[in-house]
Design a protein around this motif. Structure first.
Motif, mmCIF file in Angstrom:
data_model
loop_
_atom_site.group_PDB
_atom_site.id
_atom_site.type_symbol
_atom_site.label_atom_id
_atom_site.label_comp_id
_atom_site.label_asym_id
_atom_site.label_seq_id
_atom_site.Cartn_x
_atom_site.Cartn_y
_atom_site.Cartn_z
ATOM 1 N N PRO A 148 0.781 -1.250 0.000
ATOM 2 C CA PRO A 148 0.000 0.000 0.000
ATOM 3 C C PRO A 148 0.805 1.289 0.000
ATOM 4 C CG PRO A 148 0.116 -0.865 2.218
ATOM 5 C CD PRO A 148 0.888 -1.823 1.354
ATOM 6 N N TRP A 149 2.091 1.249 -0.348
ATOM 7 C CA TRP A 149 2.876 2.477 -0.355
ATOM 8 C C TRP A 149 2.690 3.225 -1.673
ATOM 9 C CZ3 TRP A 149 7.548 3.458 2.933
ATOM 10 C CH2 TRP A 149 7.491 2.732 4.122
ATOM 11 N N PHE A 150 2.924 4.536 -1.618
ATOM 12 C CA PHE A 150 2.915 5.400 -2.807
ATOM 13 C C PHE A 150 1.598 5.286 -3.579
ATOM 14 C CE2 PHE A 150 7.517 4.657 -2.149
ATOM 15 C CZ PHE A 150 7.901 5.977 -1.948
ATOM 16 N N ARG A 151 0.505 5.582 -2.893
ATOM 17 C CA ARG A 151 -0.798 5.597 -3.549
ATOM 18 C C ARG A 151 -1.113 7.015 -4.007
ATOM 19 N NH1 ARG A 151 -4.660 1.706 0.027
ATOM 20 N NH2 ARG A 151 -6.049 2.138 -1.722
ATOM 21 N N TRP A 152 -2.001 7.115 -4.982
ATOM 22 C CA TRP A 152 -2.316 8.419 -5.567
ATOM 23 C C TRP A 152 -2.855 9.400 -4.529
ATOM 24 C CZ3 TRP A 152 -0.751 9.832 -10.239
ATOM 25 C CH2 TRP A 152 -0.476 8.854 -11.193
ATOM 26 N N GLY A 153 -3.558 8.920 -3.527
ATOM 27 C CA GLY A 153 -4.185 9.825 -2.570
ATOM 28 C C GLY A 153 -3.340 10.205 -1.376
ATOM 29 N N HIS A 154 -2.191 9.580 -1.180
ATOM 30 C CA HIS A 154 -1.385 9.841 0.017
ATOM 31 C C HIS A 154 -0.961 11.309 0.172
ATOM 32 C CE1 HIS A 154 -0.135 5.380 0.768
ATOM 33 N NE2 HIS A 154 -1.358 5.654 1.167
ATOM 34 N N PRO A 155 -0.511 11.994 -0.898
ATOM 35 C CA PRO A 155 -0.084 13.388 -0.697
ATOM 36 C C PRO A 155 -1.198 14.312 -0.216
ATOM 37 C CG PRO A 155 0.869 12.521 -2.717
ATOM 38 C CD PRO A 155 -0.138 11.510 -2.251
ATOM 39 N N LEU A 156 -2.455 13.903 -0.331
ATOM 40 C CA LEU A 156 -3.558 14.757 0.145
ATOM 41 C C LEU A 156 -3.543 14.926 1.653
ATOM 42 C CD1 LEU A 156 -6.732 13.847 -1.968
ATOM 43 C CD2 LEU A 156 -5.095 15.697 -2.297
ATOM 44 N N VAL A 157 -2.711 14.150 2.344
ATOM 45 C CA VAL A 157 -2.634 14.307 3.795
ATOM 46 C C VAL A 157 -2.198 15.725 4.167
ATOM 47 C CG1 VAL A 157 -0.227 13.590 4.054
ATOM 48 C CG2 VAL A 157 -1.850 13.136 5.899
ATOM 49 N N GLU A 158 -1.543 16.420 3.230
ATOM 50 C CA GLU A 158 -1.136 17.802 3.478
ATOM 51 C C GLU A 158 -2.313 18.768 3.404
ATOM 52 O OE1 GLU A 158 1.745 18.514 4.489
ATOM 53 O OE2 GLU A 158 2.801 16.648 4.085
ATOM 54 N N LEU A 159 -3.461 18.304 2.925
ATOM 55 C CA LEU A 159 -4.668 19.128 2.851
ATOM 56 C C LEU A 159 -5.793 18.371 3.551
ATOM 57 C CD1 LEU A 159 -5.703 21.829 1.666
ATOM 58 C CD2 LEU A 159 -6.501 20.538 -0.327
ATOM 59 N N PRO A 160 -5.885 18.470 4.873
ATOM 60 C CA PRO A 160 -6.813 17.641 5.644
ATOM 61 C C PRO A 160 -8.265 17.741 5.199
ATOM 62 C CG PRO A 160 -5.253 18.714 7.105
ATOM 63 C CD PRO A 160 -5.040 19.314 5.750
ATOM 64 N N VAL A 161 -8.688 18.899 4.695
ATOM 65 C CA VAL A 161 -10.083 19.048 4.319
ATOM 66 C C VAL A 161 -10.450 18.103 3.173
ATOM 67 C CG1 VAL A 161 -9.751 20.879 2.605
ATOM 68 C CG2 VAL A 161 -11.892 20.774 3.907
ATOM 69 N N LEU A 162 -9.484 17.746 2.331
ATOM 70 C CA LEU A 162 -9.732 16.767 1.275
ATOM 71 C C LEU A 162 -9.384 15.348 1.726
ATOM 72 C CD1 LEU A 162 -8.580 18.471 -2.061
ATOM 73 C CD2 LEU A 162 -10.904 18.006 -1.282
ATOM 74 N N ALA A 163 -8.321 15.219 2.487
ATOM 75 C CA ALA A 163 -7.899 13.894 2.939
ATOM 76 C C ALA A 163 -8.929 13.252 3.859
ATOM 77 C CB ALA A 163 -6.553 13.993 3.646
ATOM 78 N N GLN A 164 -9.761 14.052 4.503
ATOM 79 C CA GLN A 164 -10.729 13.524 5.452
ATOM 80 C C GLN A 164 -11.697 12.543 4.808
ATOM 81 O OE1 GLN A 164 -10.706 14.149 8.807
ATOM 82 N NE2 GLN A 164 -12.257 12.544 8.891
ATOM 83 N N CYS A 165 -11.900 12.641 3.492
ATOM 84 C CA CYS A 165 -12.834 11.739 2.818
ATOM 85 C C CYS A 165 -12.389 10.284 2.918
ATOM 86 C CB CYS A 165 -13.009 12.138 1.355
ATOM 87 S SG CYS A 165 -11.525 11.914 0.336
ATOM 88 N N ALA A 166 -11.140 10.039 3.300
ATOM 89 C CA ALA A 166 -10.646 8.669 3.425
ATOM 90 C C ALA A 166 -11.367 7.898 4.516
ATOM 91 C CB ALA A 166 -9.142 8.671 3.696
ATOM 92 N N ASP A 167 -12.003 8.600 5.466
ATOM 93 C CA ASP A 167 -12.713 7.864 6.516
ATOM 94 C C ASP A 167 -14.019 7.253 6.011
ATOM 95 O OD1 ASP A 167 -14.494 9.964 6.396
ATOM 96 O OD2 ASP A 167 -14.409 10.461 8.523
ATOM 97 N N LEU A 168 -14.379 7.538 4.774
ATOM 98 C CA LEU A 168 -15.591 6.962 4.196
ATOM 99 C C LEU A 168 -15.343 5.582 3.591
ATOM 100 C CD1 LEU A 168 -17.018 10.103 2.364
ATOM 101 C CD2 LEU A 168 -17.862 9.065 4.475
ATOM 102 N N GLY A 169 -14.135 5.332 3.140
ATOM 103 C CA GLY A 169 -13.862 4.054 2.500
ATOM 104 C C GLY A 169 -12.393 3.744 2.353
ATOM 105 N N GLY A 170 -11.572 4.385 3.162
ATOM 106 C CA GLY A 170 -10.146 4.122 3.109
ATOM 107 C C GLY A 170 -9.410 5.032 2.149
#
Length: 320
Positions: A148-170
């Motif tokens: 699971p390393w280097f996934r397309w969505g990982h860099p979004l962690v720098e923008l929490p308002v967008l990264a938060q959507c990961a709690d809906l389905g990973g």
């Protein structure tokens, strides 16, 4: 950069793959320009995507010459991203680079297949997440228990308002968001004169980003259930080679430093009125040859270092 009208040649495919690889790599540390992760999607997708205009012509193709060119660039990219792993295994690092490249080629093949199969010429903002997302999920969650390393969505962690959507389905949800944005750019680049064909893709990607932003803002405004407690993360600059070649002398020197650092952080948290609920150490920090009671007993019985001393350090910290 514009979508080609016909199948791409090897040199163009290699150039597009290299551009995508540089953007993807720069989105991660040490560069850390996280918005570039979305910019890495269009060049890669344009290896197979063709410019619209002729309804009778296929809108995607992936000739073997382009596949070979993308594969060669992909191996170089993944080797660069995994440079730190060379300290542990050189042959394994090369094998992993080839493995990740194969998944990238699979994503492009799926994209071309989806584009040819959809009769209504669906927007790239939908097709790209469908193909790339499926390939990423297969790599990260399914095959060999996932990498699971280097996934397309990982860099979004720098923008929490967008990264938060990961709690809906990973993490895959965050990846789909990045891929949709990149696919919308492909829609714009491959649209015919006037750009009307790009509107559905741009609209769908914009709606997804807006919905994710609203959801993230709402979730971040809520008080967390664990408020009042503290999760204490302890990280030091340990070499990756410690996993396989951590000298006993270094262990004896480093472990007390880890314990002191952990204790200082815990005391500071308690003084701030936030009792520590969990302490997390990195995987290379726990010294010794094993945690199993039988392994420790064998070391103690034969007088081998480190014996039981490191387990006692961890247990003492936990009791403290």
């Amino acid at each position: 950069m514009a979508a080609p009208r016909g199948p791409v040649g090897a040199w163009r495919a290699a150039s597009l793959a290299a551009l995508a690889g540089v953007a993807f790599g720069c989105a991660y540390p040490p560069v850390g320009w996280w918005p570039l992760v979305a910019a890495a999607v269009p060049p890669l997708a344009l290896v197979v995507a063709r410019r619209g205009g002729d309804e009778s012509a296929p809108r995607a193709s992936f000739p073997w010459r382009a596949a070979v060119a993308v594969g060669a660039v992909g191996v170089a990219k993944w080797l660069a991203l995994h440079w730190w792993l060379l300290q542990v295994t050189e042959a394994g690092t090369v094998a992993l680079a080839v493995y990740c490249t194969l998944h990238e080629l699979l994503a492009l093949w799926l994209l071309a297949a989806c584009a040819r199969a959809v009769p209504s010429r669906g927007p790239w903002a939908v097709l790209v997440p469908l193909a790339f997302g499926a390939s990423e999920a297969f790599r990260a969650l399914v095959l060999f228990d996932g990498y699971p390393w280097f996934r397309w969505g990982h860099p979004l962690v720098e923008l929490p308002v967008l990264a938060q959507c990961a709690d809906l389905g990973g993490e895959v949800v965050a990846s789909l968001l990045v891929l949709a944005a990149g696919g919308a750019v492909v829609d714009l680049l491959s649209a015919g004169r006037g750009g009307r064909a790009a509107r559905p893709g741009v609209a769908s990607a914009g709606a997804a980003i807006a919905a994710a932003s609203c959801y993230g803002a709402w979730r971040l405004s809520q008080a967390p259930a664990w408020q009042g407690h503290c999760v204490h993360l302890v990280q030091t600059n340990l070499a990756t080679r410690n996993k396989v070649a951590w000298a006993a002398k270094g262990q004896v020197r480093d472990v007390p430093d880890f314990a002191e650092l952990t204790l200082r952080g815990a005391i500071d948290s308690v003084e701030r009125g936030r009792p520590v609920a969990l302490v997390a150490w990195p995987e290379t920090r726990r010294a010794g040859h094993g945690r199993e009671p039988g392994t420790i007993e064998l070391q103690e019985r034969n007088g081998w270092v480190p014996g039981d001393r490191f387990r006692q350090v961890v247990s003492g910290l936990s009791e403290r």
